[in-house]
Enzyme design. Structure first.
Site, PDB file in Angstrom:
ATOM      1  N   LEU A   1       0.847  -1.191   0.000  1.00  0.00           N
ATOM      2  CA  LEU A   1       0.000   0.000   0.000  1.00  0.00           C
ATOM      3  C   LEU A   1       0.882   1.240   0.000  1.00  0.00           C
ATOM      4  O   LEU A   1       1.952   1.230   0.634  1.00  0.00           O
ATOM      5  CB  LEU A   1      -0.869   0.031   1.270  1.00  0.00           C
ATOM      6  CG  LEU A   1      -2.018  -0.964   1.372  1.00  0.00           C
ATOM      7  CD1 LEU A   1      -2.548  -1.003   2.801  1.00  0.00           C
ATOM      8  CD2 LEU A   1      -3.139  -0.574   0.418  1.00  0.00           C
TER       9      LEU A   1
ATOM     10  N   LYS B   1      -5.750  -0.622   9.766  1.00  0.00           N
ATOM     11  CA  LYS B   1      -4.494  -1.149   9.199  1.00  0.00           C
ATOM     12  C   LYS B   1      -3.847  -1.973  10.308  1.00  0.00           C
ATOM     13  O   LYS B   1      -3.332  -1.432  11.297  1.00  0.00           O
ATOM     14  CB  LYS B   1      -3.583  -0.023   8.730  1.00  0.00           C
ATOM     15  CG  LYS B   1      -2.303  -0.562   8.117  1.00  0.00           C
ATOM     16  CD  LYS B   1      -1.641   0.472   7.237  1.00  0.00           C
ATOM     17  CE  LYS B   1      -0.295   0.068   6.676  1.00  0.00           C
ATOM     18  NZ  LYS B   1       0.187  -1.244   6.826  1.00  0.00           N
TER      19      LYS B   1
ATOM     20  N   LYS C   1      -1.182   6.413   7.975  1.00  0.00           N
ATOM     21  CA  LYS C   1      -0.404   5.911   9.111  1.00  0.00           C
ATOM     22  C   LYS C   1      -0.549   6.864  10.297  1.00  0.00           C
ATOM     23  O   LYS C   1      -0.346   8.068  10.150  1.00  0.00           O
ATOM     24  CB  LYS C   1       1.088   5.808   8.735  1.00  0.00           C
ATOM     25  CG  LYS C   1       1.397   4.793   7.654  1.00  0.00           C
ATOM     26  CD  LYS C   1       1.408   3.372   8.168  1.00  0.00           C
ATOM     27  CE  LYS C   1       2.666   2.699   8.462  1.00  0.00           C
ATOM     28  NZ  LYS C   1       3.816   2.512   7.865  1.00  0.00           N
TER      29      LYS C   1
ATOM     30  N   CYS D   1      18.085 -11.540  50.145  1.00  0.00           N
ATOM     31  CA  CYS D   1      18.011 -10.133  49.708  1.00  0.00           C
ATOM     32  C   CYS D   1      16.540  -9.715  49.819  1.00  0.00           C
ATOM     33  O   CYS D   1      15.664 -10.346  49.204  1.00  0.00           O
ATOM     34  CB  CYS D   1      18.493 -10.008  48.270  1.00  0.00           C
ATOM     35  SG  CYS D   1      18.161  -8.383  47.577  1.00  0.00           S
TER      36      CYS D   1
HETATM   37  S1  IVH Z   1      -4.964  -4.244   1.673  1.00  0.00           S
HETATM   38  C1  IVH Z   1      -3.612  -4.383  -2.455  1.00  0.00           C
HETATM   39  N1  IVH Z   1      -5.919  -3.856   4.072  1.00  0.00           N
HETATM   40  O1  IVH Z   1      -0.428  -3.451   5.159  1.00  0.00           O
HETATM   41  C2  IVH Z   1      -3.987  -4.099  -1.071  1.00  0.00           C
HETATM   42  N2  IVH Z   1      -3.605  -4.310   3.854  1.00  0.00           N
HETATM   43  O2  IVH Z   1       1.582  -1.670   4.228  1.00  0.00           O
HETATM   44  C3  IVH Z   1      -2.996  -4.592  -0.107  1.00  0.00           C
HETATM   45  N3  IVH Z   1      -2.424  -4.393   5.982  1.00  0.00           N
HETATM   46  O3  IVH Z   1       0.763  -5.662   2.740  1.00  0.00           O
HETATM   47  C4  IVH Z   1      -3.446  -4.923   1.178  1.00  0.00           C
HETATM   48  N4  IVH Z   1      -4.135  -4.005   7.276  1.00  0.00           N
HETATM   49  O4  IVH Z   1       0.031  -6.616   5.030  1.00  0.00           O
HETATM   50  C5  IVH Z   1      -4.830  -4.122   3.351  1.00  0.00           C
HETATM   51  N5  IVH Z   1      -6.910  -3.517   6.131  1.00  0.00           N
HETATM   52  C6  IVH Z   1      -5.838  -3.786   5.407  1.00  0.00           C
HETATM   53  C7  IVH Z   1      -4.570  -3.983   5.994  1.00  0.00           C
HETATM   54  C8  IVH Z   1      -3.478  -4.239   5.180  1.00  0.00           C
HETATM   55  C9  IVH Z   1      -2.849  -4.262   7.241  1.00  0.00           C
HETATM   56  C10 IVH Z   1      -1.022  -4.635   5.604  1.00  0.00           C
HETATM   57  C11 IVH Z   1      -0.831  -5.644   4.512  1.00  0.00           C
HETATM   58  C12 IVH Z   1      -0.126  -4.880   3.442  1.00  0.00           C
HETATM   59  C13 IVH Z   1       0.547  -3.801   4.236  1.00  0.00           C
HETATM   60  C14 IVH Z   1       0.960  -2.615   3.425  1.00  0.00           C
END
Ligand code: IVH
Length: 726
Positions: free
Chosen positions: A122, A157, A353, A472
């Protein structure tokens, strides 16, 4: 959050999990030298190479070694710098640049798997403005107004690792890590140990289905895992993500099964049924039995996304899992296809983030504490400060080497970070705030509690220990608190204050005398004493209610199961995880004392280090005295009732054990159930109360799922024997 390259310089190797602090520090100072206003191409090229090398190393440490040496936020800052450089000089972009890669290449120690469809990463946004810019770019890729018509899915996330699950005709046939997006590692055997991932889907399922999602370790299990690793004196994991990744890539699925990994779906790969939106896809996944987060939100336009993110940010520290942001995805799958992807990430999604929570406060002092095993640990005492939902005034500094590495002086303004729900951490000093009045910390050479000379346990240890284990006061105090804790004898009245009173009044020389406490002894401390009015001129000292309760609780603690006594004895490496397994083989202390090193280390899940630890514990005189005095007081006979039977924790329950349970043959597992009053059966029916599903469980497990019978995994078996259905 504004991305600030000074983060990199300030925080240094802040991560608790830093595997190579010094190495990283030198990389960072090298970096400082080159953070200048380089504008011409040659400088850009040099910096590009530096950043690429650094990011490649950090990626390797993060993904392959599960031991990051740099906090995520600093990684993001460096990646941002590389992205900016590449947008300025597009000729620097090569397929090998970290900006073009999704993860590290797949590890060769697992079978390689080519994913049926590519798994992307992402792109990140660090502010709401950046989310809006993404929305602007995304809107230009589709017809006017079409994006908002589609709406957006907003979700957590999750800080875990992405996996790809392939189902054929509803059966899980393969699971793989993301790897480099094209080729991952085959982790099917380990994925099968995750109880929330169905091996068979329900209902009308497509012929082939590829589900994407995140494997993660819930926070409670992460903390428990780290506690047990610390108990074994192994290095704890830096964060739940590393713990999840490490657990999923273990060679022995039986060990993975003990880690209580979990999973949430967040997308589809191949799917042979027509689905119009991601929201609809999630509904299908739920109906087929796959877990989807209950915090998925459908936003009708981009403005609705922001309150969701804000709310998630507020709730973040109350969630049972670690998240590091929110993901916003275009809801229409047709539109997703239309928008496409770069080599690294889809254009139809963005990850927002969360900023790391960093505050500054004053370092008032560095003190040292003496732990249960005598380890002397320096800790920071700070002006109380609110960070990530809680007030922090103390943080461990681990050892003298860490204090020196962080470069903090008493009196410094320090940067304190709490990333997610993890333990607060002093990152380093704000050097420009120094007044000259700061003082360096000196690690004491003698125990602050008993004056014994501190020593390394073995040459080269970074930790110093107080060798006066028996007497101790700090060690006695910590052992008594441990003995009363919920994982040991669960004596509510034996909390910190009560233990302080008992130790400071000299009521016990060590824990051997804990069951000999009497009203008379307790009355030697004001903590347990109140005045009873006899008449208007005189009072007599009597026990407080707490004192009375403590005596009652000590009395009933005498009959706790043997496994709890095993924990209470403070035998190195024996915690609540392994104690029930040992107790299942040796029902009382006499049997355990008789056990040979070979027998002990032969028990699955015990091994030679624990076996050695048990044997050498019995060789110490004052340990023998504990056993003797506790037995004399009528304690530690808990597993056996008056009739000599084991405690009937499973009375009235019909239990089916299927698959292999570590530490037990099938017969031994059934015998253990029978010995505790349970009934066993070789087949699952509606009369079954519980199924214990070990590694390789097959049709019995499926039948239990169909009939809705409670299922526990093999790692929960020992606890079942110990305490029955909880
Ligand atoms: S979607 C094509 N949804 O974040 C879309 N990823 O930084 C890819 N991740 O590789 C993934 N929560 O491991 C998606 N709700 C979420 C997520 C998520 C965590 C992770 C995943 C991805 C990474 C990218």
């Amino acid at each position: 959050m504004e991305v600030n390259p000074s983060h990199v310089r300030l925080s240094g190797c802040g991560s608790r999990g830093c595997a190579s602090g010094e190495a990283h520090k030198s990389r960072i100072s090298w970096l400082n030298e080159s953070v200048t206003q380089e504008s011409d191409f040659v400088h850009g090229q040099t910096r590009h190479r530096e950043l690429s090398d650094l990011l490649t190393t950090y990626r390797w440490e993060y993904y392959v070694l599960d031991a990051p040496t740099i906090p995520d936020v600093d990684f993001d800052v460096l990646m941002r710098e590389l992205e900016h450089l590449e947008s300025e000089y597009p000729q620097l972009v090569t397929p090998h640049s970290p900006t073009q890669q999704v993860g590290p290449p797949a590890d060769t120690s697992f079978e390689s798997v080519t994913h049926p469809s590519i798994m992307l990463s992402l792109d990140n946004a660090f502010s709401f403005d950046e989310v809006r810019s993404w929305h602007g770019r995304a809107s230009n890729l589709v017809d006017d107004g079409a994006l908002d018509e589609s709406g957006f899915i907003s979700e957590m996330k999750i800080d875990g690792l992405a996996v790809d699950l392939v189902y054929h005709n509803g059966l899980l046939v393969r699971a793989a890590t993301r790897g480099d997006g094209r080729v991952g590692e085959d982790v099917t055997a380990n994925i099968r140990t995750i109880s929330v991932i169905p091996s068979r889907l329900n209902g009308d399922v497509p012929g082939t289905l590829e589900v994407r999602g995140e494997v993660y370790l819930p926070l409670e299990d992460f903390h428990q895992l780290n506690e047990s690793l610390e108990e074994l004196e192994k290095k704890p994991f830096a964060n739940p993500r590393n713990a999840a990744a490490g657990s999923l890539r273990l060679k022995d699925p039986k060990v993975t099964a003990t880690r209580r990994l979990s999973f949430l779906s967040h997308g589809l790969g191949l799917c042979e049924v027509p689905v119009a939106t991601l929201g609809e896809a999630y509904e299908h996944l739920v109906s087929w039995g796959l877990p989807v987060s209950d915090r998925v939100y459908v936003a009708h336009n981009i403005d609705e996304v922001f309150p969701y993110i804000e709310q998630l940010g507020e709730d973040r520290h109350r969630l049972p899992l670690e998240i590091d942001g929110a993901v916003i995805k275009v809801n229409s799958l047709a539109m997703q296809t239309q928008m496409g992807a770069t080599t690294r990430a889809p254009r139809w999604a963005i990850a927002y983030k969360f900023p790391p929570v960093e505050v500054t406060t004053k370092l008032l002092d560095i003190r040292v504490g003496v732990g249960r095993t005598g380890r002397v640990t320096p800790y920071a005492v700070m002006e109380p400060v609110k960070v990530a939902g809680s007030t922090v005034e103390m943080a461990t500094l681990h050892n003298a080497v860490e204090v020196a590495r962080k470069g903090v002086l008493i009196g410094d303004t320090v940067i304190l970070r709490k990333a997610g729900d993890v333990i607060p951490e002093v990152l380093g000093p704000v050097v420009q705030n120094r007044t000259g009045g700061e003082k360096a910390f000196q690690m004491p050479t003698t125990c602050p509690e008993c004056g014994s000379t501190l020593a390394e346990e073995k040459q080269g240890d970074v930790d110093l220990r107080c060798p006066n284990q028996r007497s101790c006061p700090a060690q006695v105090r910590e052992r008594l608190i441990h003995l009363g804790s919920r994982q040991a004898l669960d004596i509510e009245g034996l909390g910190e204050k009560a233990v302080d009173a008992i130790v400071s009044a000299g009521m016990v020389v060590d824990e051997s005398e804990i069951f000999d406490l009497s009203a008379e002894k307790l009355l030697s401390s004001p903590f347990f004493t109140k005045k009873d009015i006899v008449n208007k001129d005189s009072t007599i000292p009597v026990l407080t209610t707490n004192g009375e309760k403590l005596l009652e609780q000590l009395q009933s603690a005498k009959t706790r199961p043997f496994a709890r006594f095993l924990v209470a004895l403070s035998i190195r490496h024996i915690g609540k995880g392994v104690a029930p397994t040992i107790a299942a083989h040796y029902p009382d202390i006499d049997a355990l004392e008789e056990a040979s090193l070979e027998d002990l280390s032969g028990i699955e899940g015990v091994g030679s280090i624990l076996a050695e630890s048990i044997r050498s514990w019995f060789e110490v005189d004052w340990h023998q005295n504990i056993v003797h005095r506790w037995k004399q007081a009528g304690a530690m006979v808990a597993s056996a009732t008056e009739s000599g039977q084991l405690e009937q924790t499973l009375a009235g329950l019909t239990i089916v054990v299927t698959g292999s349970v570590p530490g037990f043959s099938r017969d031994a597992a059934n015998e253990a159930v029978l010995a505790r009053g349970g009934k066993t059966s070789s087949s699952v029916s509606k009369n079954t109360d519980l199924v214990v599903a070990g590694e390789g469980a097959g049709s019995k497990l499926d039948k239990a799922t169909t009939l809705g019978i409670p299922i526990i995994n093999s790692s929960e078996f020992a606890q079942l024997l110990d305490s029955g259905l909880w």
